[in-house]
Design a protein around this motif. Structure first.
Motif, mmCIF file in Angstrom:
data_model
loop_
_atom_site.group_PDB
_atom_site.id
_atom_site.type_symbol
_atom_site.label_atom_id
_atom_site.label_comp_id
_atom_site.label_asym_id
_atom_site.label_seq_id
_atom_site.Cartn_x
_atom_site.Cartn_y
_atom_site.Cartn_z
ATOM 1 N N LYS A 1 -17.875 15.234 8.357
ATOM 2 C CA LYS A 1 -17.750 16.712 8.049
ATOM 3 C C LYS A 1 -17.473 17.251 6.741
ATOM 4 N N ASN B 1 -16.546 22.050 2.175
ATOM 5 C CA ASN B 1 -16.918 23.627 2.075
ATOM 6 C C ASN B 1 -18.392 23.682 2.148
ATOM 7 N N SER B 2 -19.305 22.939 2.524
ATOM 8 C CA SER B 2 -20.757 23.175 2.670
ATOM 9 C C SER B 2 -20.998 22.441 4.374
ATOM 10 N N GLU B 3 -22.451 22.890 4.585
ATOM 11 C CA GLU B 3 -22.693 22.583 5.876
ATOM 12 C C GLU B 3 -23.672 21.208 5.858
ATOM 13 N N THR B 4 -24.427 20.994 4.755
ATOM 14 C CA THR B 4 -25.432 20.091 4.655
ATOM 15 C C THR B 4 -25.464 19.271 3.421
ATOM 16 N N TYR C 1 -16.061 14.849 2.416
ATOM 17 C CA TYR C 1 -16.596 14.803 3.579
ATOM 18 C C TYR C 1 -15.240 14.017 4.333
#
Length: 420
Positions: free
Chosen positions: A119, A122-125, A180
């Motif tokens: 996870k 601050n970002s999705e990918t 992450y």
């Protein structure tokens, strides 16, 4: 029928049976809570390791790695039971603050198809470039922040395992893009870099006039594919590939490559928690045996107290089997009622574990299962039916076993001796 009526009468009249019921209920409750939570933790750790490792890991236990991985990747991609393949470099680096770090070189496009990067904060990918990096939660919290320039030095090794020169990997600066969290402490203390960039820095990109090298190939199988069977097939493909490459200069780098399942590769991180669960199971099994002795003692007291009643029953034609059944039914009654009470309380506790922990933390500041210690967001609160059923059956079995010897003693008593 008479045996059941007598056992029920003993059960309702003998207050000492309450002690046996409470002992069984307490043990069943504790075992249900601990083993269900521990099983949930083990399953969660297994799931995290599986997601991060893919299904099959092809690796070599050497900092040098192995070469010709591109050709074998093409062979794997042509297999109909394989979904995706990704190469990974695992190298040791030292930051400008003399902090050692484990660094993984990944190809984001193929890595996310095989593994779960974790996870992101601050970002999705993953937006991986040769200039940036992603730090694990623990490394990020202690040593860097978003936008920080992180300087890392890597020792470069040629295919013979010799240092490739002082210029390899010196003064390389990366922008920390994000952090992450995978929930695995060893991975969350590492850094992700671009695969091609790290390959160059570690002198594995062919600078030594040798084919490019990698440390791992991770494989994602098609859904519903048997992992062990796929492992055997990939191992056969690898042995054939090594035979074809036997005449090349890199044959020595290919012969000791391992083809492992994700569980075999991550066994050292999963085993401690599994061993902890097994040890707790053993401890509670010993406690259950002690409980059977408590039941034995209670039943023995009842038999001694009821010797005259046993003599009267036998003098009126009561058989050995009927008297033995009476006390066995008594043991079953105690086991069923104690197990039911303990299982009900244990299941209720497991399904409300997080609420109980939140309440205790709000009132006392005490956390029963600290998230940082176990790397979890929530305590596993799912009851596993198979394990709960096994606990209940074992409790009833030990209750019956505790009643066997007193039942035999009651059945073997002679009426004359009892009435005298």
């Amino acid at each position: 029928m008479l045996a059941f009526i007598l056992s029920w009468r003993y059960f309702t009249r003998k207050r000492v049976a309450i002690a046996a019921i409470m002992a069984i209920a307490l043990i069943v409750m504790m075992v249900t809570i601990v083993l269900n939570v521990m099983s949930g933790l083990v399953n969660e750790v297994r799931g995290k390791n599986h997601k991060w490792s893919g299904d099959i890991v092809i690796s070599r236990s050497s900092l040098v790695g192995f070469d010709h991985y591109d050709e074998f990747t093409q062979i794997l991609n042509d297999c109909n039971y394989i979904l995706a393949v990704t190469p990974i470099i695992s190298a040791f680096g030292i930051t400008s603050d003399n902090i050692p770090a484990m660094v993984y070189g990944i190809e984001p496009s193929t890595f996310t198809s095989v593994c779960a990067p974790g996870k992101l904060l601050n970002s999705e990918t993953l937006n991986m470039t040769p200039e940036n990096c992603y730090a694990g939660k623990y490394f990020f919290d202690y040593y860097c922040y978003p936008g920080m320039n992180l300087n890392i030095t890597f020792p470069g090794l040629n295919y013979r395992g010799l240092l490739a020169g002082p210029e390899a990997g010196q003064n390389q600066s990366f922008i920390c893009a994000d952090s992450y969290r995978t929930g695995m402490p060893d991975v969350d203390n590492c850094i992700y870099l671009d695969f091609n960039k790290l390959q160059q820095l570690t002198w594995m990109a062919g600078q030594d006039n040798h084919p490019p090298r990698t440390h791992q190939l991770r494989v994602k199988l098609q859904p519903n594919t048997n992992i062990e069977h796929a492992q055997q097939q990939i191992n056969t493909l690898w042995q054939n590939f090594v035979s074809e490459m036997d005449k090349t200069n890199s044959a020595s780098l290919l012969k000791d490559v391992k083809i492992q399942t994700w569980y075999q590769d991550r066994r050292t991180t999963i085993a401690p928690l599994e061993n902890e669960k097994n040890m707790m199971t053993l401890v509670f099994a010993i406690i259950a045996v002690v409980c059977s002795f408590i039941i034995f003692a209670i039943f023995h007291m009842i038999v001694l107290d009821k010797r005259r009643d046993i003599g009267i029953i036998k003098s009126f034609g009561g058989s050995h089997a009927m008297l033995a059944r009476t006390y066995l039914y008594f043991g079953i009654l105690i086991g069923l009622i104690g197990t039911s009470i303990g299982a009900a309380i244990g299941i209720t506790f497991v399904t409300h574990t997080n609420q109980i922990q939140e309440y205790l933390y709000a009132k006392t500041g005490f956390m029963l299962w600290p998230p940082d210690l176990y790397s979890i967001d929530r305590i596993p609160d799912i009851v596993i039916p198979s394990e709960t059923t096994a606990i209940c059956l074992a409790a009833i079995l030990f209750s019956v076993l505790g009643a066997v010897a007193p039942a035999i003693l009651a059945a073997r008593q002679k009426p004359v001796d009892s009435l005298r």
